[in-house]
Design an enzyme around this catalytic site. Structure first.
Site, PDB file in Angstrom:
ATOM      1  NE  ARG A 135      -3.678  -2.177   2.701  1.00  0.00           N
ATOM      2  CZ  ARG A 135      -3.471  -3.395   3.181  1.00  0.00           C
ATOM      3  NH1 ARG A 135      -2.279  -3.748   3.625  1.00  0.00           N
ATOM      4  NH2 ARG A 135      -4.457  -4.267   3.249  1.00  0.00           N
ATOM      5  CG  HIS A 192      -5.198  -0.347   6.226  1.00  0.00           C
ATOM      6  ND1 HIS A 192      -5.852  -1.531   6.429  1.00  0.00           N
ATOM      7  CD2 HIS A 192      -5.400  -0.034   4.920  1.00  0.00           C
ATOM      8  CE1 HIS A 192      -6.414  -1.920   5.298  1.00  0.00           C
ATOM      9  NE2 HIS A 192      -6.161  -1.036   4.354  1.00  0.00           N
ATOM     10  NE  ARG A 203      -9.588  -7.889   3.745  1.00  0.00           N
ATOM     11  CZ  ARG A 203      -9.038  -6.936   3.001  1.00  0.00           C
ATOM     12  NH1 ARG A 203      -7.998  -6.254   3.442  1.00  0.00           N
ATOM     13  NH2 ARG A 203      -9.513  -6.683   1.801  1.00  0.00           N
ATOM     14  CG  ASP A 231      -7.022  -4.126   8.332  1.00  0.00           C
ATOM     15  OD1 ASP A 231      -7.119  -4.591   7.182  1.00  0.00           O
ATOM     16  OD2 ASP A 231      -6.386  -3.084   8.595  1.00  0.00           O
TER      17      ASP A 231
HETATM   18  P1  NAI Z   1     -10.215   2.025  -8.614  1.00  0.00           P
HETATM   19  O1  NAI Z   1      -9.075   2.246  -9.551  1.00  0.00           O
HETATM   20  O2  NAI Z   1     -11.236   1.008  -8.963  1.00  0.00           O
HETATM   21  O3  NAI Z   1     -10.980   3.401  -8.385  1.00  0.00           O
HETATM   22  C1  NAI Z   1     -10.334   4.598  -8.096  1.00  0.00           C
HETATM   23  C2  NAI Z   1     -11.142   5.694  -8.740  1.00  0.00           C
HETATM   24  O4  NAI Z   1     -10.580   6.955  -8.333  1.00  0.00           O
HETATM   25  C3  NAI Z   1     -11.109   5.646 -10.283  1.00  0.00           C
HETATM   26  O5  NAI Z   1     -12.424   5.559 -10.801  1.00  0.00           O
HETATM   27  C4  NAI Z   1     -10.432   6.963 -10.651  1.00  0.00           C
HETATM   28  O6  NAI Z   1     -10.931   7.528 -11.850  1.00  0.00           O
HETATM   29  C5  NAI Z   1     -10.768   7.825  -9.431  1.00  0.00           C
HETATM   30  N1  NAI Z   1      -9.906   9.001  -9.299  1.00  0.00           N
HETATM   31  C6  NAI Z   1      -8.569   9.092  -9.486  1.00  0.00           C
HETATM   32  N2  NAI Z   1      -8.163  10.355  -9.279  1.00  0.00           N
HETATM   33  C7  NAI Z   1      -9.254  11.081  -8.953  1.00  0.00           C
HETATM   34  C8  NAI Z   1      -9.471  12.431  -8.612  1.00  0.00           C
HETATM   35  N3  NAI Z   1      -8.482  13.317  -8.570  1.00  0.00           N
HETATM   36  N4  NAI Z   1     -10.730  12.825  -8.334  1.00  0.00           N
HETATM   37  C9  NAI Z   1     -11.761  11.944  -8.377  1.00  0.00           C
HETATM   38  N5  NAI Z   1     -11.617  10.648  -8.687  1.00  0.00           N
HETATM   39  C10 NAI Z   1     -10.379  10.216  -8.964  1.00  0.00           C
HETATM   40  O7  NAI Z   1      -9.589   1.718  -7.177  1.00  0.00           O
HETATM   41  P2  NAI Z   1     -10.324   1.046  -5.922  1.00  0.00           P
HETATM   42  O8  NAI Z   1     -10.110  -0.410  -5.976  1.00  0.00           O
HETATM   43  O9  NAI Z   1     -11.687   1.587  -5.826  1.00  0.00           O
HETATM   44  O10 NAI Z   1      -9.426   1.600  -4.710  1.00  0.00           O
HETATM   45  C11 NAI Z   1      -9.478   2.971  -4.375  1.00  0.00           C
HETATM   46  C12 NAI Z   1      -8.483   3.285  -3.274  1.00  0.00           C
HETATM   47  O11 NAI Z   1      -8.892   2.657  -2.068  1.00  0.00           O
HETATM   48  C13 NAI Z   1      -7.066   2.784  -3.543  1.00  0.00           C
HETATM   49  O12 NAI Z   1      -6.120   3.728  -3.090  1.00  0.00           O
HETATM   50  C14 NAI Z   1      -6.987   1.516  -2.726  1.00  0.00           C
HETATM   51  O13 NAI Z   1      -5.669   1.166  -2.391  1.00  0.00           O
HETATM   52  C15 NAI Z   1      -7.790   1.944  -1.512  1.00  0.00           C
HETATM   53  N6  NAI Z   1      -8.295   0.862  -0.691  1.00  0.00           N
HETATM   54  C16 NAI Z   1      -8.286   1.080   0.658  1.00  0.00           C
HETATM   55  C17 NAI Z   1      -8.783   0.159   1.532  1.00  0.00           C
HETATM   56  C18 NAI Z   1      -8.810   0.444   3.002  1.00  0.00           C
HETATM   57  O14 NAI Z   1      -9.129  -0.442   3.788  1.00  0.00           O
HETATM   58  N7  NAI Z   1      -8.493   1.649   3.435  1.00  0.00           N
HETATM   59  C19 NAI Z   1      -9.288  -1.157   1.038  1.00  0.00           C
HETATM   60  C20 NAI Z   1      -9.283  -1.271  -0.407  1.00  0.00           C
HETATM   61  C21 NAI Z   1      -8.801  -0.278  -1.231  1.00  0.00           C
END
Ligand code: NAI
Length: 308
Positions: A88, A175, A151, A148
């Site tokens: 991450r 995390h 999980r 977490d």
């Molecule tokens: P994804 O790639 O499917 O979606 C990310 C979205 O953000 C895309 O649609 C993209 O166009 C959009 N985006 C990018 N820059 C932007 C901006 N400046 N303004 C508005 N939208 C923007 O990724 P996913 O799988 O949805 O993951 C999103 C984030 O969440 C990642 O950083 C991932 O690592 C994190 N994550 C965190 C978790 C947690 O427990 N905190 C668990 C799973 C994912």
């Protein structure tokens, strides 16, 4: 109640879908920088409304922040997810720029929202959001420990072959695969310590599986997970908007609690209408405190990258 979710990717859309189905908002805005995706996903979601029986106004927006005006809660999921083999932490450079600009844009139209950060590396992104937003510390909450912990409960229920709904378990600390701390001592099966049902080796394996829970899914899926992250984000939002006073592990600003300051890290907090309302003291053992300090050190090192 108006809720905005920024980032209409896998996690953001799943989170928004859960928020809609739970009817947590009168109006739910989904915003993404990618042309049409938020409009498309909200339209698709609205076409499930008569099937699920929810009645929430859904608005999709391609980067038009005026649509987010006067949001009570904003969930930020925008940013790159990790690919197999990535940590991450490797996402920090790109995602810091995205999270900073999103927080600034949100605050142009909403004066005092509660902001939930999901984008990774989440502990550092929460610390960044707190310093950029300048809001009351109780209104900035990172979502990681909630996922977490879910999980941890999943792996405990599998190992014990019992109902997951009888299992309690919490994960605190950072995390990250090596920074999170599954609280084995406090995990229970309906109030009874799980150590009465699992030998030490099995319990250690459950904790180890929990720590790499995200990486396991990234390996299987080719990108990071979305059902549980989206559901965890929505559960956290639900505890806030319904003023539930639930205790959940969340990343919040520490000012001496758990022996740490000037850092955002996962600890158990009471959630309610004002955000996180109180930090709960687990009274860590020496060994647990040492793990927590180590976790803080790793997150602090990552935070220092923001200054460069
Ligand atoms: P994804 O790639 O499917 O979606 C990310 C979205 O953000 C895309 O649609 C993209 O166009 C959009 N985006 C990018 N820059 C932007 C901006 N400046 N303004 C508005 N939208 C923007 O990724 P996913 O799988 O949805 O993951 C999103 C984030 O969440 C990642 O950083 C991932 O690592 C994190 N994550 C965190 C978790 C947690 O427990 N905190 C668990 C799973 C994912």
């Amino acid at each position: 109640m108006k809720i905005t979710v920024v980032g209409a990717g896998a996690v953001g859309a799943t989170c928004a879908d859960n928020i809609a189905r739970k009817e947590l908002a009168d109006e739910l805005v989904l915003l993404d920088i990618k042309e049409g995706i938020a409009e498309g996903k909200t339209l698709d979601m609205f076409q499930t409304a008569s099937l699920f029986g929810f009645d929430t106004k859904l608005v999709g927006s391609t980067n038009d922040y005026s649509k987010t005006a006067n949001s009570d809660v904003v969930v930020i999921t925008s940013g790159l997810p990790r690919k197999p083999g990535m940590t991450r932490e490797e996402l920090i450079g790109v995602n810091a720029g995205i999270v900073k600009s999103v927080v600034e844009n949100i605050l142009k139209f909403s004066k005092n929202p509660i902001i939930v950060i999901i984008s990774n590396p989440m502990d550092t992104m929460t610390y960044l959001a707190k310093s950029v937003a300048g809001l009351d510390k109780h209104r900035i909450i990172g979502m990681g420990g909630t996922l977490d912990s879910a999980r941890f409960k999943c792996y405990l229920a599998k190992a014990m072959d019992v109902s997951i709904n009888d299992i309690h378990g919490t994960v605190i600390g950072g995390h990250g695969d090596t920074t999170m701390i599954p609280m084995k001592r406090l995990a229970t099966y309906n109030g009874v310590p799980v150590s009465q049902f699992l030998d030490a080796e099995t319990l250690d394996k459950v904790a180890a599986d929990t720590m790499v829970g995200g990486a396991t899914l990234t390996g299987l899926l080719g990108t990071s997970a979305w059902y549980a992250p989206g559901a965890a984000g929505a559960a956290l939002v639900e505890a806030i908007v319904r003023d539930e006073k639930k205790i959940m592990a969340c990343c919040v600003s520490l000012e001496g609690e758990y022996g740490q300051s000037d850092i955002c890290l996962g600890v158990p907090v009471v959630l309610g209408k004002n955000g996180w309302e109180k930090i709960v003291d687990y009274k860590l053992t020496e060994e647990e405190q040492a793990a927590f300090n180590k976790s803080a050190e790793a997150v602090r090192n990552m935070n220092s990258v923001l200054a460069t």
